[in-house]
Write a protein that holds these residues in place. Structure first.
Motif, short mmCIF file in Angstrom:
data_model
loop_
_atom_site.label_atom_id
_atom_site.label_comp_id
_atom_site.label_asym_id
_atom_site.label_seq_id
_atom_site.Cartn_x
_atom_site.Cartn_y
_atom_site.Cartn_z
N UNK A 131 75.86 -31.86 -77.24
CA UNK A 131 74.58 -32.92 -76.78
C UNK A 131 74.82 -33.89 -77.94
N UNK A 132 73.51 -34.68 -78.21
CA UNK A 132 73.61 -35.96 -79.29
C UNK A 132 74.16 -35.34 -80.50
N UNK A 133 73.61 -34.23 -81.19
CA UNK A 133 74.21 -33.77 -82.27
C UNK A 133 75.61 -33.46 -82.44
N UNK A 134 76.12 -32.87 -81.42
CA UNK A 134 77.55 -32.79 -81.18
C UNK A 134 78.55 -34.18 -81.34
N UNK A 135 77.81 -35.13 -80.44
CA UNK A 135 78.54 -36.37 -80.38
C UNK A 135 78.12 -37.31 -81.71
N UNK A 136 77.10 -37.08 -82.34
CA UNK A 136 77.20 -37.80 -83.75
C UNK A 136 78.27 -37.19 -84.72
N UNK A 138 81.39 -35.86 -83.58
CA UNK A 138 82.56 -36.06 -82.95
C UNK A 138 83.05 -37.68 -83.10
N UNK A 139 81.71 -38.66 -82.80
CA UNK A 139 82.37 -39.92 -82.92
C UNK A 139 82.18 -40.62 -84.27
N UNK A 140 80.88 -40.02 -85.13
CA UNK A 140 80.80 -40.60 -86.13
C UNK A 140 81.63 -40.15 -87.26
N UNK A 141 82.17 -39.09 -86.99
CA UNK A 141 83.42 -38.65 -88.02
C UNK A 141 84.54 -39.44 -87.49
N UNK A 142 85.09 -39.13 -86.58
CA UNK A 142 86.44 -39.52 -85.91
C UNK A 142 86.61 -41.01 -85.84
N UNK A 143 85.48 -41.65 -85.33
CA UNK A 143 85.83 -43.19 -85.05
C UNK A 143 85.52 -44.09 -86.42
N UNK A 280 75.71 -45.68 -79.86
CA UNK A 280 77.00 -46.88 -79.76
C UNK A 280 78.19 -46.49 -78.69
N UNK A 281 78.08 -44.89 -78.59
CA UNK A 281 79.30 -44.58 -77.75
C UNK A 281 78.71 -44.01 -76.42
N UNK A 282 77.60 -44.51 -75.99
CA UNK A 282 76.88 -44.01 -74.86
C UNK A 282 77.89 -43.96 -73.57
N UNK A 284 80.85 -43.38 -73.66
CA UNK A 284 81.86 -42.50 -73.77
C UNK A 284 81.29 -41.22 -73.90
N UNK A 285 79.85 -40.94 -73.46
CA UNK A 285 79.26 -39.93 -74.08
C UNK A 285 79.60 -38.59 -73.46
N UNK A 286 80.12 -38.41 -72.20
CA UNK A 286 80.74 -36.98 -71.75
C UNK A 286 81.91 -36.60 -72.66
N UNK A 287 82.66 -37.75 -72.94
CA UNK A 287 84.03 -37.33 -73.67
C UNK A 287 83.71 -36.59 -74.76
N UNK A 288 82.86 -36.87 -75.61
CA UNK A 288 82.39 -36.16 -76.84
C UNK A 288 81.98 -34.64 -76.49
N UNK A 289 81.14 -34.51 -75.49
CA UNK A 289 80.55 -33.33 -75.07
C UNK A 289 81.63 -32.47 -74.53
N UNK A 290 82.57 -32.93 -73.61
CA UNK A 290 83.58 -32.11 -72.96
C UNK A 290 84.66 -31.65 -74.07
N UNK A 291 84.94 -32.43 -75.17
CA UNK A 291 85.74 -32.03 -76.09
C UNK A 291 85.30 -30.90 -77.08
N UNK A 292 83.64 -31.25 -77.48
CA UNK A 292 83.23 -30.21 -78.18
C UNK A 292 82.98 -28.81 -77.41
N UNK A 293 82.68 -28.87 -76.30
CA UNK A 293 82.61 -27.64 -75.42
C UNK A 293 84.05 -27.01 -75.49
N UNK A 294 85.18 -27.83 -75.27
CA UNK A 294 86.33 -27.13 -75.19
C UNK A 294 86.91 -26.59 -76.56
N UNK A 295 86.56 -26.94 -77.70
CA UNK A 295 86.80 -26.55 -78.88
C UNK A 295 85.95 -25.15 -79.19
N UNK A 296 84.52 -25.28 -78.71
CA UNK A 296 83.78 -23.99 -78.75
C UNK A 296 84.58 -22.98 -77.98
N UNK A 297 84.85 -23.30 -76.79
CA UNK A 297 85.36 -22.25 -75.78
C UNK A 297 86.71 -21.60 -76.36
#
Length: 334
Positions: A131-136, A138-143, A280-282, A284-297
Motif C-alpha cells: 500500500x502507501x507505505x510500500x509505495x513510499x 519503492x518510489x521514494x527510494x528508486x526515483x 506524486x506517483x498516484x 503509477x500507484x499500482x505499479x509499485x504495489x504489484x512490484x512489491x507484492x511480486x518481490x514478497x511472493x
C-alpha cells in the motif's frame, strides 16, 4: 441503524500525543442513499505523517488516517457489498461514502479497491508493504536516490514500515546497506532476517564513528525518515554527488532536536536532496504495489507488522509508534 465509533481530535498535541487529546464518541449513521455505500473498518493505519499534519487539523473533527474497510451495504455500482477498499476515512469504524474523499491526506483521491495482486496477502498488508507505505519505499527510494549496484545506502528509521522495505529494495539493487534504528532487537531483525549489511543503534553507538567504520569510502544514498542529529551525521559523510531522499523527520515532530549544520556538506559535495509526498506517483500507484507484492511472493521482500487489537486502542498504538516501540508497520485491528 448503524452506530459508528469515532475518535475526535479534542486538543492539539503538546509534545507526544496523549490519550486525552482524543475523545471517543458514538455517531448514529443515517440510511445510505443512491450512489453511496457503507464501509466497515477492518484494519486502520497509524503513521508518522499524522503527527506532522496534526497542528493544521481543526479541533472537534475526526482524526485523519487510512483504513482497509469492507463494504457492508451499497447503492453504488463501483463498490459492491463484500468488496474491500482502501479509504482515507480517518479514525472511525463505519463510514458512509459516495466514493469521493476530501480528506487532508489524499485530497480528492477516491477510495480504491484493494489491488488484486495484494489479495494473496493478509488484508492489513494493504496498509503497509502492499500500500502507501510500500509505495513510499519503492518510489521514494528508486526515483529519487536512483541507486546503482555497489553503492552504499544508509537508511534511518530502518526498522519502521518504510525504512525496512527501503533497505531490502536497496539489497535487491545490489547495494551495501546500513540501517540506523533505536534498539539491538531491531538491529538483529534488520541484519539477520532482512539482509542489511550493518546496523547502528543511534541510542548507544557513536553514529559518526560507526558510519566511518561501515562506510569507509563514504555514503552514496541516504533515505531519511528521521531528520535531526542522525541525519546530520549521515549527510556530513556523503560522497560527492550523493543523493538524499527525505521521507520524514520524526525526530523533530514531538520535541526540539539540535543537529549539526549540513549545508556546507550539501554545497561542497553538490548533493541532491529532495523531499517527497508519495501521492506524486498516484498515476503509477499500482505499479509499485504489484512490484512489491511480486518481490514478497518471491521471498525477496519481507515485512513485519505491529498489530494492536481493538479500535479503542488507536491512540495507544499511535503514541507507541511515535516512540519507536514498533517493529515494522503499525496497524490496529478493529
Amino acid at each position: 441503524m448503524v452506530k459508528a465509533k469515532v475518535f475526535i481530535l479534542e486538543k492539539h498535541f503538546d509534545g507526544y500525543p496523549k490519550e486525552t487529546d482524543f475523545r471517543l464518541i458514538e455517531e448514529e449513521l443515517r440510511p445510505i442513499r443512491n450512489g453511496e455505500f457503507l464501509a466497515e473498518a477492518v484494519y486502520l493505519s497509524v503513521d508518522p505523517y499524522m503527527r506532522a499534519y496534526e497542528p493544521s487539523l481543526p479541533l472537534g473533527e475526526p482524526f485523519i488516517g487510512s483504513q482497509v474497510a469492507k463494504v457492508i451495504e451499497s447503492k453504488h455500482p463501483k463498490f459492491p457489498v463484500g468488496c474491500y477498499l482502501i479509504g482515507q476515512f480517518g479514525w472511525r469504524t463505519h463510514t458512509i461514502s459516495n466514493g469521493e474523499i476530501l480528506g487532508i491526506v489524499g485530497r480528492g483521491k477516491a477510495p480504491q479497491p484493494v489491488v488484486k495482486q495484494a489479495l494473496s496477502l493478509p488484508l492489513s498488508v494493504s496498509l503497509g508493504a502492499a500500500g502507501m507505505v510500500g509505495n513510499s519505499a519503492y518510489f521514494g527510494f528508486l526515483e529519487l536516490c536512483k541507486p546503482k549496484s555497489g553503492e552504499t545506502v544508509v537508511v534511518s528509521g530502518a526498522a519502521g514500515g518504510v525504512g525496512s522495505l527501503v533497505g531490502q529494495i536497496a539489497k535487491i539493487k545490489g547495494c551495501k546497506v546500513i540501517g540506523i534504528a533505536g534498539s539491538d532487537d531491531k538491529g538483529a531483525w534488520l541484519v539477520n532476517e532482512l539482509g542489511f549489511d550493518y546496523f547502528i543503534n543511534y541510542k548507544t553507538d557513536n553514529v559518526d564513528e560507526k558510519l566511518r567504520e561501515y562506510a569507509p569510502e563514504g555514503i552514496d544514498c541516504y533515505f531519511d525518515n528521521v531528520g535531526g542529529a542522525v541525519s546530520s551525521s549521515v549527510i556530513l559523510q556523503m560522497n560527492k554527488y550523493g543523493r538524499v531522499s527525505v521521507c520524514g523527520a520524526i525526530s523533530g515532530y514531538n520535541e526540539q532536536v539540535r543537529a549539526k549544520s549540513i549545508f556546507k556538506s550539501v554545497i561542497s559535495k553538490q548533493l541532491v536532496m529532495e523531499g517527497f509526498l508519495v501521492l506524486r506517483w498516484l498515476d503509477r500507484w499500482n505499479e509499485g504495489i504489484i512490484q512489491n507484492v511480486k518481490w514478497i511472493n518471491e521471498g525477496k521482500l519481507k515485512y513485519r507488522e505491529q498489530v494492536t487489537e481493538g479500535f479503542e486502542n488507536m491512540a495507544v498504538a499511535f503514541v507507541d509508534m511515535l516512540k519507536g516501540k514498533n517493529i515494522g508497520k503499525s496497524v490496529v485491528k478493529v
